[in-house]
Each structure stands twice: as structure tokens, then as C-alpha cells.
Design an enzyme around this catalytic site. Sequence first.
Site, PDB file in Angstrom:
ATOM      1  CG  ASP A  30      -2.068   0.984   1.070  1.00  0.00           C
ATOM      2  OD1 ASP A  30      -3.216   0.534   0.938  1.00  0.00           O
ATOM      3  OD2 ASP A  30      -1.810   2.204   1.078  1.00  0.00           O
ATOM      4  CG  HIS A  97     -10.079  -3.257  -9.057  1.00  0.00           C
ATOM      5  ND1 HIS A  97      -9.839  -3.275 -10.425  1.00  0.00           N
ATOM      6  CD2 HIS A  97      -9.698  -4.470  -8.599  1.00  0.00           C
ATOM      7  CE1 HIS A  97      -9.342  -4.441 -10.770  1.00  0.00           C
ATOM      8  NE2 HIS A  97      -9.238  -5.187  -9.672  1.00  0.00           N
ATOM      9  CG  HIS A  99      -8.554  -3.076  -2.598  1.00  0.00           C
ATOM     10  ND1 HIS A  99      -9.580  -2.373  -3.209  1.00  0.00           N
ATOM     11  CD2 HIS A  99      -8.269  -2.408  -1.456  1.00  0.00           C
ATOM     12  CE1 HIS A  99      -9.873  -1.314  -2.475  1.00  0.00           C
ATOM     13  NE2 HIS A  99      -9.096  -1.312  -1.394  1.00  0.00           N
TER      14      HIS A  99
HETATM   15  P1  5GP Z   1      -9.648   1.457   0.143  1.00  0.00           P
HETATM   16  O1  5GP Z   1      -9.735   2.732   0.918  1.00  0.00           O
HETATM   17  O2  5GP Z   1     -10.368   1.564  -1.177  1.00  0.00           O
HETATM   18  O3  5GP Z   1     -10.047   0.233   0.928  1.00  0.00           O
HETATM   19  O4  5GP Z   1      -8.107   1.225  -0.118  1.00  0.00           O
HETATM   20  C1  5GP Z   1      -7.407   1.738  -1.193  1.00  0.00           C
HETATM   21  C2  5GP Z   1      -5.954   1.684  -0.798  1.00  0.00           C
HETATM   22  O5  5GP Z   1      -5.181   1.820  -1.975  1.00  0.00           O
HETATM   23  C3  5GP Z   1      -5.527   2.810   0.140  1.00  0.00           C
HETATM   24  O6  5GP Z   1      -5.005   2.250   1.341  1.00  0.00           O
HETATM   25  C4  5GP Z   1      -4.468   3.559  -0.659  1.00  0.00           C
HETATM   26  O7  5GP Z   1      -3.399   3.987   0.149  1.00  0.00           O
HETATM   27  C5  5GP Z   1      -4.041   2.559  -1.699  1.00  0.00           C
HETATM   28  N1  5GP Z   1      -3.617   3.130  -2.964  1.00  0.00           N
HETATM   29  C6  5GP Z   1      -4.286   4.068  -3.694  1.00  0.00           C
HETATM   30  N2  5GP Z   1      -3.597   4.348  -4.816  1.00  0.00           N
HETATM   31  C7  5GP Z   1      -2.480   3.570  -4.797  1.00  0.00           C
HETATM   32  C8  5GP Z   1      -1.393   3.422  -5.719  1.00  0.00           C
HETATM   33  O8  5GP Z   1      -1.285   4.059  -6.763  1.00  0.00           O
HETATM   34  N3  5GP Z   1      -0.437   2.507  -5.365  1.00  0.00           N
HETATM   35  C9  5GP Z   1      -0.504   1.776  -4.214  1.00  0.00           C
HETATM   36  N4  5GP Z   1       0.486   0.914  -3.983  1.00  0.00           N
HETATM   37  N5  5GP Z   1      -1.527   1.899  -3.351  1.00  0.00           N
HETATM   38  C10 5GP Z   1      -2.495   2.791  -3.633  1.00  0.00           C
HETATM   39 ZN    ZN Z   2     -10.243  -1.849 -11.812  1.00  0.00          ZN
END
Ligand code: 5GP
Ligand code: ZN
Length: 113
Positions: A30, A97, A99
Site C-alpha cells: 500500500d 476495485h 482488494h
Molecule cells: P480502500 O480505501 O479503497 O479500501 O483502499 C485503497 C488503498 O489503496 C488505500 O489504502 C491507498 O493507500 C491505496 N492506494 C491508492 N492508490 C495507490 C497506488 O497508486 N499505489 C498503491 N500501492 N496503493 C495505492
Molecule cells: Zn479496476
Amino acid sequence: MDNCVFCKIIAGEIPSAKLYEDEKMIVIRDIEPKAPIHLLLIYKPHHKYISELNAKEQQEFGECLNKFAKMSKDFGLENGYRIIVNQGDNAGQTVPHIHVHVLGGKYLEFGNF
Ligand code: 5GP
Ligand code: ZN
């Protein structure tokens, strides 16, 4: 999907070191780690929610989690880890997406919700 950051990482259009990759998933770090080890297991097909997966995808997604569990020691997670899926607005989902967050590298308190 156009404009999906994780689809772009999967396709290599946004550079990101892939710690693991197979035909169904990638594992990356992350970009804003919330624990000493903070990985993202990203299922390759573009869907926002687990509830959108068809029967074959549900099985594949489960197999990805099982595969990750078997390799978790390879990522320094031998003392355990926590997996989290943020689903929707109340969970603060920012990337539409599917994850799985994998957090570890220290004892993780459980609370502050
Ligand atoms: P969500 O909030 O949708 O559960 O988690 C998305 C996660 O993706 C966040 O913890 C954020 O830091 C991570 N993230 C967003 N953009 C990128 C990126 O370009 N590269 C990486 N490695 N992590 C990302
Ligand atoms: Zn996607």
C-alpha cells in the site's frame, strides 16, 4: 476499466512493484501504509464489490485468499496478520476495485471503530 488505478497497476500502466503475481491476482505494498507491513491483494477482474462476483469469480477469489494464506510467511507475516475489505462509503472505500488489505508486522490492537 478506464480510470481505475488498480486496473492500471495490474496492466503495468502505473508502475508498482508486484511482490506476487499470477493469472488471478497481484500483491503490492500500500502506498500509504497503516501498519509496518501493509499489503494489498488485488483480484484482477474489475468489480467494485464482492457481491458483484459471479460463481466462478467467487471461487477464484476464495482461492486467491487461500493462496495468500499459504504464502503469508514469505511476506514476513509469520506472527499473524489481519485482512480487511473496505466495502462502500461507511467503510471509506476509495478505490472501486476489489482488494484485500493485509496488515501486520506488529501486534494490532482491535478497536477504534
Ligand atoms: P480502500 O480505501 O479503497 O479500501 O483502499 C485503497 C488503498 O489503496 C488505500 O489504502 C491507498 O493507500 C491505496 N492506494 C491508492 N492508490 C495507490 C497506488 O497508486 N499505489 C498503491 N500501492 N496503493 C495505492
Ligand atoms: Zn479496476
